[in-house]
Design a protein around this motif. Structure first.
Motif: not given
Length: 921
Positions: A85-88, A92-99, A102-105, A170-172
């Motif tokens: 999920v971190a790689g996908l 993506s073009p998403l900004r890091w806060p949004v990414a 979404l990763g935490l969700l 995930f975040p790391t």
């Protein structure tokens, strides 16, 4: 040389006059197009993914292999999905806060999916019911955390481990994919790996450590290469087509050599190295560490471990196995019990300690001197001096009996004095005992004649009480109340703790006292217990269900029907637990496959984990059954706890003690010492007798299992306490056939009523967490924000005001998706960022001031510094809006056209017109 930094020509490349443009034909001829193709980029990503999988899955597999709990989710799947999920999201073009959000969700979905499929909640048919069960058990765990209670439910531990693994992965991994920064990943996972193996034997350490070190080395070199390749592509610098693969091959060789070197480094599972470091880290937070151990005290030890850690809690766990290794060598003149720590407060899940106080003593000063009592102390106790040599790190020092002297300075842990408030009145009402009620009446009567002095008041009090506070009337004459303390007649030691870390080879000599009283003396000791004993050692938890309390009391009374003293009651309960034979409904003994009578509670290390919301002792005595329907038995912790609880239900003071056993099975005739293995851990009961102190009782039957030493036997023969240790048991056991039949007829063991069930919805804990939850979340957000702000300020320390403004603006623009090009000048960077957020003038002013000070060596005036900082503030405000996707104000150029003429040239606001042209970088 121009103000712009120059790039040296190489391989015939021509640089333009500006030092930035490269001849396109030569560039295309000198660089292969393969690294920019989709297939090649996929190969590069696959290499990075493979290295990341080595690092991440190694740690996940280490935690899974540790088998902290009997049933756990698929941690490899959790970590692997976090990595993917971190790689996908990074691609993506998403900004890091949004990414990140979404990763935490996604992590919440994965964690719930895995946790709600374990056997601990699998009996619930519907997902909603499982989810509700998880919520209730987490609420129960948090309530126990706030009460500083023991928690043995493993489901919260499974949940927290799964969450921690996703948050650590995930975040790391996202930072590795998007920023090519491997250090957060390696640090966080490295700490998790070290913490995991710190509490395990070294059976799985070498392999996981080797893979982690290898993966860490590969990842560091890989991210470094990817960063350089990105810079080379940005500047048009050619590099070999297969540089990535060739570099990977060289890295593998280097990492293999590194792994070989690391085998000689200290390992976290060896106490000489990491244990000392870990002890130093956790030393400032002993209460926090102990509380964590209490809250996760239900962790399964089926893989082997130190069953007793001799800390502040003593938990009755599920199945156990013996951990190998020598614990201590003991030079003792006799066999017996090696005392580690005692526990007085029963919690329905185990034992912990009430309030304690500590004092440093030892060496030339006897431990018993702390009592401040010059009297002889308890009767008929003899001294036993032993010499011990520690083979492992230890938080306590072991003694033979109650310690009296030791040749090292130690910290003596002892119970707090029992306090009572005695109101002085003629009726004696409110006094905790009859003797204090009489004293209250006597004081009230005497002071009606004349005021009493402190000495006269003390003389009217029963022995064993000290006055620590006096409350008088408004005139200051008549006594209204007394604050009293009750202390032991002789030093009552809970545990001995070393002042420094005890490592292998630490040797000390200690003298302890053990009771030598004969049964006749103990029968005649009476029941006149001092207040400090009644206040602490008769406790049973308020949470104990009335049905369980009734069953325990009925069993205790039945077993002690024909006893005439508290000593005989203790012997009867000890013999019942260790040696009574199981009888069927017809009153006849139940035979084993060998034709021998079966014990009612046979020794077994295969114990089910006690269910939630039940009293563990009551469950073990009455409800814990084998497949054949008979009592399943257990190990020493269950016998000692059951005896102590049954005695307390009868009003007999008792407590549980944990330590080791010295007997013929660990005696080494060659060295004339006892070699105590970790497997020799044990627990027993201490019963208090007035004038004689604490006397040891052992209710555990003999055990002949291979993994445990033979830890039963006539260990208390010197005290005359072994009338039920015969190898050939009477067919009727302790109670006889008639007594056993009556026992079953009373329906005590056959109780299928749902009395042990608790209404989960009547607690109200959910409503409390509706308030506490948001408050805790807000506190975490504030703490994280404050820590981030502090780290931001510290990182900019030592820079000039203009440099701080410039660096902070660059950082914010990077977070907003507008990173600085390493090859761009400050003016070029400012032009790009200013145009993106509609603040071109402010960006140019800030860049011009920074370039003049940083590269031109100009000293700016206070006015110029203020203008630059205001420009930086405007620019950062717009960048923050850009980051949060908020609407921007009008661009500065439009705002200036609509503003008054006086402000157009900047004079009204104190601003200078922006300068055009390139600035120095």
């Amino acid at each position: 040389m121009t103000a712009r930094s120059q790039i040296e020509p190489s391989r015939g490349q021509r640089l333009s006059g500006s030092g930035r443009e490269i001849d396109g034909a030569q560039r295309e001829a000198s660089r292969s197009p393969a690294p920019t193709s989709r297939g090649w980029r996929g190969l590069e990503a696959a290499i990075t993914l493979a290295i990341l999988m080595v690092v991440v899955l190694t740690v996940a597999d280490s935690i899974a292999a540790a088998a902290w709990v009997e049933d756990s989710p698929d941690l490899l799947l959790v970590a692997g999905l976090g990595l993917v999920v971190a790689g996908l999201l990074a691609a993506s073009p998403l900004r890091w806060p949004v990414a990140i959000l979404l990763g935490l969700l996604a992590g919440a979905v994965v964690v719930l999916w895995q946790v709600l499929t374990v056997d601990l909640v699998a009996d619930q048919p519907l997902f909603f019911e499982r989810f509700r069960d998880l919520g209730v058990r987490l609420d129960d765990w948090f309530r126990q955390a706030f009460r500083s209670d023991l928690a043995t439910d493993n489901l919260p531990f499974i949940f927290f481990v799964s969450v921690a693994l996703w948050v650590a992965t995930f975040p790391t991994s996202f930072l590795v994919w998007r920023r090519r920064n491997p250090w957060p990943l390696l640090i966080v996972l490295g700490v998790m790996l070290a913490f995991n193996v710190r509490y395990l034997s070294g059976r799985q350490w070498d392999l996981h450590f080797a893979f982690f070190v290898a993966g860490a080395g590969l990842l560091i070199m890989r991210t470094t290469l990817l960063g350089r390749m990105a810079r080379w592509r940005a500047t048009g610098t050619p590099y070999p087509t297969y540089l990535s693969l060739s570099f990977l091959a060289v890295t593998v060789v280097a990492v293999a050599a590194l792994v070989g070197v690391t085998r000689a480094l200290p390992r976290p599972d060896r106490p000489e190295a990491f244990s000392n470091f870990w002890s130093g880290v956790t030393a400032p937070f002993p209460d926090f560490v102990d509380q964590l151990q209490d809250l996760f005290s239900g962790i399964d030890l089926s893989r082997g471990g130190s069953i007793h850690d001799f800390g502040d809690s003593f938990v009755m766990q599920g199945g156990i196995s013996a951990k190998r290794g020598i614990r201590v060598r003991v030079d003792s003149p006799e066999s017996g019990l090696l005392r580690g720590a005692t526990y007085d407060r029963y919690t329905t899940r185990g034992w912990d300690r009430s309030g304690t106080v500590t004092a440093s003593v030892g060496g030339e000063r006897a431990i018993t001197a702390l009592s401040g009592d010059d009297e002889e102390g308890y009767r008929e106790r003899r001294d036993v001096t032993v010499r011990l040599s520690m083979e492992t790190e230890s938080e306590v020092l072991f003694t033979f009996g109650m310690p009296a002297t030791i040749d090292h300075e130690v910290s003596v842990v002892q119970p707090e004095p029992a306090r009572v408030r005695l109101g002085v009145n003629a009726a004696g009402g409110g006094a905790p005992s009859a003797e204090l009620a009489l004293a209250s009446q006597e004081i009230a009567l005497r002071q009606t004649v004349e005021p009493l002095t402190d000495e006269q008041v003390l003389a009217l009090l029963p022995e064993g009480y000290d006055v620590v506070g006096v409350e008088r009337d408004l005139e200051g004459e008549a006594l209204r109340a007394l604050e009293l303390e009750s202390r032991p007649e002789q030093m009552d030691v809970v545990a001995l703790r070393p002042l420094d870390t005890v490592e292998r080879g630490f040797t000390y000599r200690v003298t302890g006292t053990v009771s030598d009283a004969l049964p006749a003396a103990l029968r005649a000791a009476g029941t006149d217990y001092p207040f400090w004993v009644r206040d602490r050692f008769l406790q049973l938890p308020a949470s104990l269900l009335d049905s369980d309390r009734a069953r325990l009391l009925a069993l205790a009374r039945l077993v002690t029907t024909d006893t005439d003293s508290h000593y005989d009651a203790a012997v009867a309960i000890s013999g019942f637990l260790c040696c009574s034979v199981l009888a069927g409904e017809d009153g006849q003994p139940v035979l084993t496959a060998d034709g021998l009578p079966r014990l009612r509670y046979p020794f077994s290390r295969h114990v089910q984990s006690p269910p939630r919301h039940v009293d563990t002792v009551a469950w073990w005595l009455f409800d814990h059954r084998d497949a054949d329907g008979y009592p399943a038995g257990g190990y020493y912790d269950y016998y000692s706890s059951s005896m102590a609880v049954l005695l307390r239900s009868l009003g007999i003071p008792a407590r549980v003690t944990a330590g080791y056993v010295l007997n013929e099975n660990n005696y080494d005739a060659r060295t004339d010492t006892y070699i105590v293995q970790v497997a020799h851990t044990y627990s027993w009961v201490e019963v208090f007798f007035p004038s004689y102190g604490w006397v040891e009782f052992d209710p555990t039957p003999r055990n002949t299992g291979e993994e445990f030493a033979d830890i039963g036997g006539d260990r208390l023969s010197n005290q005359g306490l072994a009338p039920f240790r015969s190898e050939s048991l009477d067919a009727g056991g302790l109670l006889g056939v008639e007594g056993l039949a009556a026992f079953f007829a009373a329906g005590i063991l056959v109780d299928d009523s749902p009395a042990s069930q608790v209404d989960e919805g009547t607690d109200g804990g959910g409503q409390r967490w509706l308030i506490l939850g948001p408050l805790i979340g807000l506190g975490l957000i504030v703490t994280a924000g404050g820590g981030t702000a502090l780290a931001w300020r510290v990182s900019l320390r030592g820079l000039s005001p203009i440099e701080r403004t410039w660096k902070s603006t660059q950082r914010l623009s990077r977070f907003a998706g507008l990173p600085a090009d390493p090859a761009a000048t400050p003016s070029e960077y400012a032009a790009r960022v200013g145009a993106a957020v509609g603040a071109s003038a402010s960006a140019r002013r800030l860049a011009d001031s920074y370039a003049r000070q940083r590269f031109g060596g100009k000293r700016l005036t206070d006015r110029e510094i203020g203008e630059a900082r205001r420009s930086g503030g405007i620019l950062r405000s717009r960048l923050l809006r850009h980051l949060l996707r908020l609407p921007q104000p009008l661009p500065e150029s439009v705002a200036k056209k609509s503003a008054p003429r006086a402000q157009d040239d900047g004079r009204a606001s104190g601003e200078q017109p922006p300068t055009d042209g390139p600035s120095e970088r």
